[in-house]
Scaffold this motif. Structure first.
Motif, mmCIF file in Angstrom:
data_model
loop_
_atom_site.group_PDB
_atom_site.id
_atom_site.type_symbol
_atom_site.label_atom_id
_atom_site.label_comp_id
_atom_site.label_asym_id
_atom_site.label_seq_id
_atom_site.Cartn_x
_atom_site.Cartn_y
_atom_site.Cartn_z
ATOM 1 N N ARG A 1 0.842 -1.175 0.021
ATOM 2 C CA ARG A 1 0.069 -0.039 -0.109
ATOM 3 C C ARG A 1 1.043 1.130 0.016
ATOM 4 O O ARG A 1 1.871 1.216 0.618
ATOM 5 C CB ARG A 1 -0.976 0.022 1.301
ATOM 6 C CG ARG A 1 -2.206 -1.007 1.295
ATOM 7 C CD ARG A 1 -2.739 -0.853 2.447
ATOM 8 N NE ARG A 1 -3.490 -2.209 2.588
ATOM 9 C CZ ARG A 1 -4.835 -2.412 2.488
ATOM 10 N NH1 ARG A 1 -5.491 -1.159 2.185
ATOM 11 N NH2 ARG A 1 -5.488 -3.440 2.511
ATOM 12 N N GLU B 1 -2.644 5.266 0.608
ATOM 13 C CA GLU B 1 -3.922 4.395 0.935
ATOM 14 C C GLU B 1 -3.893 3.916 2.354
ATOM 15 O O GLU B 1 -4.993 3.510 2.971
ATOM 16 C CB GLU B 1 -3.389 3.144 0.340
ATOM 17 C CG GLU B 1 -3.520 3.128 -1.456
ATOM 18 C CD GLU B 1 -3.250 2.099 -2.223
ATOM 19 O OE1 GLU B 1 -3.652 1.553 -3.167
ATOM 20 O OE2 GLU B 1 -1.958 1.413 -1.727
ATOM 21 N N LYS B 2 -2.678 4.041 2.872
ATOM 22 C CA LYS B 2 -2.679 3.747 4.354
ATOM 23 C C LYS B 2 -3.352 4.900 5.293
ATOM 24 O O LYS B 2 -4.249 4.524 6.099
ATOM 25 C CB LYS B 2 -1.065 3.617 4.649
ATOM 26 C CG LYS B 2 -0.314 2.525 4.276
ATOM 27 C CD LYS B 2 1.171 2.618 4.889
ATOM 28 C CE LYS B 2 2.050 1.237 4.513
ATOM 29 N NZ LYS B 2 3.279 1.277 5.141
#
Ligand SMILES: Cc1cc2nc3c(=O)[nH]c(=O)nc-3n(C[C@H](O)[C@H](O)[C@H](O)COP(=O)(O)O)c2cc1C
Length: 179
Positions: free
Chosen positions: A100, A104-105
């Motif tokens: 990721r 995204e995290k």
């Protein structure tokens, strides 16, 4: 005969797999370690964190130099530490993902910005807003010594989160270990 020294190079090295198995049995906290600043925003799941000193308040964090995020921490010089609780299993998995991106995290969880500029998880059990004071390299990892500039305590955390035997475990706030 010479007394044994800590670094006796004549002794065969312990196998890496054996060392990892041994360390998997060392119960550990689960935290998200994050940074933001001129070098950008990054974060990962970290268990290698411990208290060092209370004057000045200092913790250490061990980061693998091969992590994608590594240089970003060093360049920003600030570290947010969010100690996770029972509701955060999934978040810990997301931040441990090597696939990721940072965006995204951080799309999961509610984040605020600490006084150092580091991201802090809003509903963490504890947040520590830190600046890096010292870095020691040891083997594959860098040990970051972090001065705690500000602390956030959750009013009513449900339960803690621990890493043991390569699994997450919930730690009740009250209870007894005696049998
Ligand atoms: C429970 C758990 C604890 C972890 N502890 C550490 C740690 O202490 N230090 C570290 O460098 N990586 C640790 N990791 C691995 C990183 O979270 C993982 O390699 C992550 O993908 C690195 O992110 P990055 O490559 O985007 O920087 C841990 C992973 C898990 C699941």
């Amino acid at each position: 005969m010479q007394p044994e020294t800590l670094a006796d190079l004549t002794r065969p090295p312990v196998a890496t797999d054996l060392f990892r198995e041994a360390m998997s049995r060392l119960g550990a906290p689960v935290t998200l370690v994050t940074t933001d600043g001129p070098a950008g925003r990054q974060g990962l799941t970290v268990s290698a964190i411990t208290s060092v000193s209370d004057a000045p308040p200092t913790v250490l964090v061990c980061l693998n130099r091969s992590n994608r995020s590594h240089e970003t921490f060093l360049q920003n010089g600030v570290v947010g530490i969010s100690i996770l609780g029972a509701p955060h299993n999934a978040l810990a998995g997301i931040f441990a993902s090597s696939r990721r991106s940072a965006d995204e995290k951080f799309a999961t969880g509610r984040w605020r910005t600490g006084q150092t500029g580091a991201p802090l998880l809003d509903d963490a059990v504890v947040t520590l807003d830190c600046t890096i004071s010292d870095i020691h390299s040891s083997g594959s990892h860098d040990v970051l010594f972090c001065i705690v500039e500000a602390i956030g305590l959750h009013d009513a955390p449900e339960a803690g989160l621990a890493w043991f035997g390569r699994n997450f475990h919930h730690l009740p706030l009250s209870g007894s270990a005696t049998q």
